[in-house]
Scaffold this motif. Structure first.
Motif, mmCIF file in Angstrom:
data_model
loop_
_atom_site.group_PDB
_atom_site.id
_atom_site.type_symbol
_atom_site.label_atom_id
_atom_site.label_comp_id
_atom_site.label_asym_id
_atom_site.label_seq_id
_atom_site.Cartn_x
_atom_site.Cartn_y
_atom_site.Cartn_z
ATOM 1 N N ARG A 201 -15.330 -2.407 10.571
ATOM 2 C CA ARG A 201 -16.519 -2.616 9.583
ATOM 3 C C ARG A 201 -17.464 -3.550 10.110
ATOM 4 N N THR A 202 -16.973 -4.477 10.776
ATOM 5 C CA THR A 202 -17.918 -5.706 11.169
ATOM 6 C C THR A 202 -18.474 -5.018 12.414
ATOM 7 N N MET A 203 -17.794 -4.164 13.311
ATOM 8 C CA MET A 203 -18.325 -3.547 14.408
ATOM 9 C C MET A 203 -19.194 -2.622 14.271
ATOM 10 N N GLY A 204 -19.631 -1.974 12.885
ATOM 11 C CA GLY A 204 -20.400 -0.958 12.515
ATOM 12 C C GLY A 204 -20.041 0.361 11.775
ATOM 13 N N ALA A 205 -18.326 0.507 11.913
ATOM 14 C CA ALA A 205 -17.782 1.876 11.399
ATOM 15 C C ALA A 205 -18.009 1.880 10.059
ATOM 16 N N GLU A 206 -17.883 3.105 9.538
ATOM 17 C CA GLU A 206 -17.935 3.210 7.915
ATOM 18 C C GLU A 206 -16.358 3.507 7.688
ATOM 19 N N VAL A 207 -15.828 2.507 6.832
ATOM 20 C CA VAL A 207 -14.318 2.385 6.592
ATOM 21 C C VAL A 207 -13.885 2.500 5.115
ATOM 22 N N THR A 208 -12.975 3.529 5.160
ATOM 23 C CA THR A 208 -12.350 3.507 3.626
ATOM 24 C C THR A 208 -10.980 3.192 3.633
ATOM 25 N N VAL A 209 -10.292 2.243 2.910
ATOM 26 C CA VAL A 209 -9.025 1.879 2.813
ATOM 27 C C VAL A 209 -8.459 2.320 1.605
ATOM 28 N N ILE A 210 -7.296 3.149 1.924
ATOM 29 C CA ILE A 210 -6.442 3.900 0.820
ATOM 30 C C ILE A 210 -5.183 3.137 0.576
ATOM 31 N N GLU A 211 -4.943 2.933 -0.539
ATOM 32 C CA GLU A 211 -3.994 1.883 -0.844
ATOM 33 C C GLU A 211 -3.238 2.661 -2.342
ATOM 34 N N LEU A 212 -1.691 2.559 -1.994
ATOM 35 C CA LEU A 212 -0.978 3.487 -3.138
ATOM 36 C C LEU A 212 -0.733 2.476 -4.498
ATOM 37 N N LEU A 213 -0.582 1.112 -3.962
ATOM 38 C CA LEU A 213 -0.462 0.137 -5.172
ATOM 39 C C LEU A 213 -1.734 -0.034 -5.825
ATOM 40 N N PRO A 214 -1.880 -0.666 -7.127
ATOM 41 C CA PRO A 214 -3.251 -0.809 -7.758
ATOM 42 C C PRO A 214 -3.838 -1.855 -7.248
ATOM 43 N N GLN A 215 -3.340 -2.865 -6.363
ATOM 44 C CA GLN A 215 -3.606 -3.991 -5.694
ATOM 45 C C GLN A 215 -3.732 -3.916 -4.396
ATOM 46 N N ILE A 216 -4.863 -4.141 -3.808
ATOM 47 C CA ILE A 216 -4.859 -4.349 -2.188
ATOM 48 C C ILE A 216 -4.278 -5.668 -1.951
ATOM 49 N N LEU A 217 -3.585 -6.020 -0.647
ATOM 50 C CA LEU A 217 -2.913 -7.192 -0.184
ATOM 51 C C LEU A 217 -1.929 -7.345 -1.240
ATOM 52 N N PRO A 218 -1.109 -6.267 -1.331
ATOM 53 C CA PRO A 218 -0.121 -6.219 -2.664
ATOM 54 C C PRO A 218 0.861 -7.521 -2.750
ATOM 55 N N VAL A 219 1.061 -8.304 -1.605
ATOM 56 C CA VAL A 219 1.712 -9.561 -1.677
ATOM 57 C C VAL A 219 1.295 -10.727 -2.114
ATOM 58 N N GLU A 220 -0.215 -10.633 -2.163
ATOM 59 C CA GLU A 220 -0.911 -11.844 -2.355
ATOM 60 C C GLU A 220 -1.154 -12.037 -4.024
ATOM 61 N N ASP A 221 -1.732 -12.987 -4.591
ATOM 62 C CA ASP A 221 -2.110 -13.653 -5.782
ATOM 63 C C ASP A 221 -2.886 -12.619 -6.405
ATOM 64 N N ALA A 222 -2.777 -12.193 -7.568
ATOM 65 C CA ALA A 222 -3.938 -10.754 -8.004
ATOM 66 C C ALA A 222 -5.327 -11.543 -8.121
ATOM 67 N N GLU A 223 -5.371 -12.662 -8.282
ATOM 68 C CA GLU A 223 -6.803 -13.241 -8.538
ATOM 69 C C GLU A 223 -7.590 -13.262 -7.235
ATOM 70 N N ILE A 224 -6.663 -13.682 -6.024
ATOM 71 C CA ILE A 224 -7.039 -14.105 -4.659
ATOM 72 C C ILE A 224 -7.354 -12.494 -4.124
ATOM 73 N N ALA A 225 -6.705 -11.566 -4.375
ATOM 74 C CA ALA A 225 -6.854 -10.094 -3.976
ATOM 75 C C ALA A 225 -7.934 -9.563 -4.525
ATOM 76 N N ALA A 226 -8.520 -10.025 -5.842
ATOM 77 C CA ALA A 226 -9.603 -9.239 -6.552
ATOM 78 C C ALA A 226 -10.813 -9.993 -5.914
ATOM 79 N N ILE A 227 -11.002 -11.360 -5.492
ATOM 80 C CA ILE A 227 -11.921 -11.988 -4.846
ATOM 81 C C ILE A 227 -12.170 -11.531 -3.428
ATOM 82 N N ALA A 228 -11.267 -11.214 -2.705
ATOM 83 C CA ALA A 228 -11.112 -10.614 -1.409
ATOM 84 C C ALA A 228 -11.804 -9.009 -1.547
#
Length: 473
Positions: A201-228
């Motif tokens: 994305r930083t280099m200019g591509a259009e990027v879509t992330v697809i995650e099976l779980l309800p939260q991205i970065l699933p192992v991280e703290d939910a509050e931190i993941a939401a900010i990210a």
């Protein structure tokens, strides 16, 4: 060729080569076997070269925003071939460094593909995956009192979405693009998926992330993941959570994924490339482990926490011995294993004190329990938070977005977890890691003097906040 060693290590990745060096330091006659590259995936196709790519993206980002710092940079562009060349050069330099370290410590390198015929006996066959390093031994039968399996892991492939190196990439192909794709789908939002999403994305591509779980970065703290997530979306990354890729069709110049979720039903997304980043699996095949009766559960070699399997004389460390699948875990696990073999006093690693880092923009780092996990385990907790916007150094750097969060046992003051999102947090997290390993309490941390002006002051303020003593927020 036949030769006898005290220790043979199969795999020269971070766990393998570090274990080999420590074994030699302890006086063992040692050899390490590999079939492709010294330094393993981490050094050659993972941790190190991706950080080189992300550094190029970071510099490109700052050049594009030079005006924010009172500077001027016109007609900013990049040469993807040069970016990749730099990344591969960094990797190559460190690969050579591993070879020098092994030679310095008188560790023999055996080049080929290894299998354990019986406890104490390894057969190495020739391989054409890569040229042998200078001075390496070749195919033959070797014996050793102790055999340590450190063969690492490879990308997981989902049925029907197998990588083809053309339209569907793993991290291997994503690291060396011949040209910059205009659009990209990233399947999986763990560290690997998010780092590549951030880079492209930083280099200019259009990027879509697809995650099976309800939260991205699933192992991280939910509050931190939401900010990210908010930061990623502000950068233009589209994120779909609770979503599953059910089918992929490849066209002449594109790939189309059918994505299903409970909220929007079914939709199709088309991009030039798709990166499959749905985890890794251990390299346990063709080693002879099952034939020898080595216990394996869910693709992981079962050990006692000190590298020992159920078969005397056979050990396993690193990714093949289970999560977290991180280079620094493999290195420390290998040292514990060989020191246990030597008879030194050791104890199993506390995996709750192993830090995790994701080098996207913004960076994410954590150690210990998330807030949710701490509550699940029955702790009465105190939670402290401090925003980057309250820190002078962060504002001076032009990085006012981020958060540091600390979690304490309300009864004892024990630091249970620390979670960060923002600039340079991958360099800050070790402070909390040291504190946890020294069993430091909140009182110790509150009376520690942090230098000013630094980002680390936020670590202090987060502790103070947990106990109602925060100064700058």
């Amino acid at each position: 060729m036949s030769e006898t060693y005290d220790v043979i290590i199969i795999g020269a990745g971070p766990g393998g080569y570090v274990t080999a060096i420590r074994a030699a330091q302890l006086g063992f006659k040692t050899a390490v076997v590999d079939r492709e590259h010294l330094g393993g995936i981490c050094l050659n196709w993972g941790c190190i070269p991706t950080k080189a790519l992300l550094r190029s993206a970071e510099i490109f980002h700052y050049m594009q925003h030079a005006g924010d710092y009172g500077l001027s940079a016109k007609d900013v562009s990049f040469d993807i071939a040069a970016v990749v060349k730099r990344s591969r050069g960094v990797s190559g330099r460190l690969n050579g460094g591993v070879g020098m370290l092994l030679k310095k410590n008188k560790v023999d390198v055996i080049w080929g593909e290894a299998a354990i015929d019986a406890p104490g006996r390894v057969t190495v066959k020739e391989t054409a995956r890569a040229p042998a390093p200078k001075g390496a031994k070749g195919a033959g039968s070797y014996t050793a009192t102790h055999i340590i399996v450190a063969t690492g892991a490879r990308p997981r492939a989902l049925p029907g979405i197998e990588p083809d190196k053309q339209k569907i990439w793993t991290y291997y192909e994503a690291m060396v693009p011949e040209k910059m794709p205009k659009s990209l789908l990233v399947m999986g939002s763990g560290a690997i998926g998010i780092e590549f999403a951030s880079f492209y994305r930083t280099m200019g591509a259009e990027v879509t992330v697809i995650e099976l779980l309800p939260q991205i970065l699933p192992v991280e703290d939910a509050e931190i993941a939401a900010i990210a997530r908010k930061r990623f979306e502000k950068q233009g990354i589209r994120i779909l959570t609770g979503a599953k890729v059910t089918k992929v069709e490849k066209g002449a110049d594109s790939v189309t994924a059918t994505v299903e979720d409970d909220k929007d039903g079914s939709q199709t997304l088309t991009a030039e490339k798709l990166i499959s980043a749905v985890g890794v699996v251990g390299n346990i095949e063709n080693l002879g482990l099952e034939r020898l009766g080595v216990a394996i559960e869910r693709g992981i070699v079962v050990t006692d926490g000190l590298g020992r399997t159920n078969v005397p004389g056979i050990y396993a460390i690193g990714d093949v011995a289970g999560p977290p699948m991180l280079a620094h875990k493999a290195e420390h696990e290998g040292v514990l294993c060989i020191e246990t073999i030597k008879g030194l006093p050791t104890h199993p690693m506390d995996k709750a004190k192993i830090p995790g880092c994701t080098y996207c923009q913004p960076q994410i780092a954590s150690v210990g329990l998330t807030e949710a996990k701490a509550r699940e385990q029955g702790f009465a907790i105190k939670v402290g938070r401090f925003p980057f916007a309250g820190n002078g150094k962060a504002i001076a750097l032009g990085e006012p977005d981020g958060l540091i969060k600390t979690i304490f046992d309300a009864g004892t003051g024990q630091l249970l977890g620390a979670h960060m999102v923002g600039a340079e947090v991958t360099e800050l997290i070790q402070g909390y890691v040291v504190a946890m390993n020294l069993e430091t309490t909140e009182e110790d941390l509150m009376h520690t003097v942090f230098p000013h002006p630094t980002l680390s002051e936020m670590m202090h303020e987060s502790v103070l906040d947990a106990y109602g003593k925060v100064i700058h927020s």
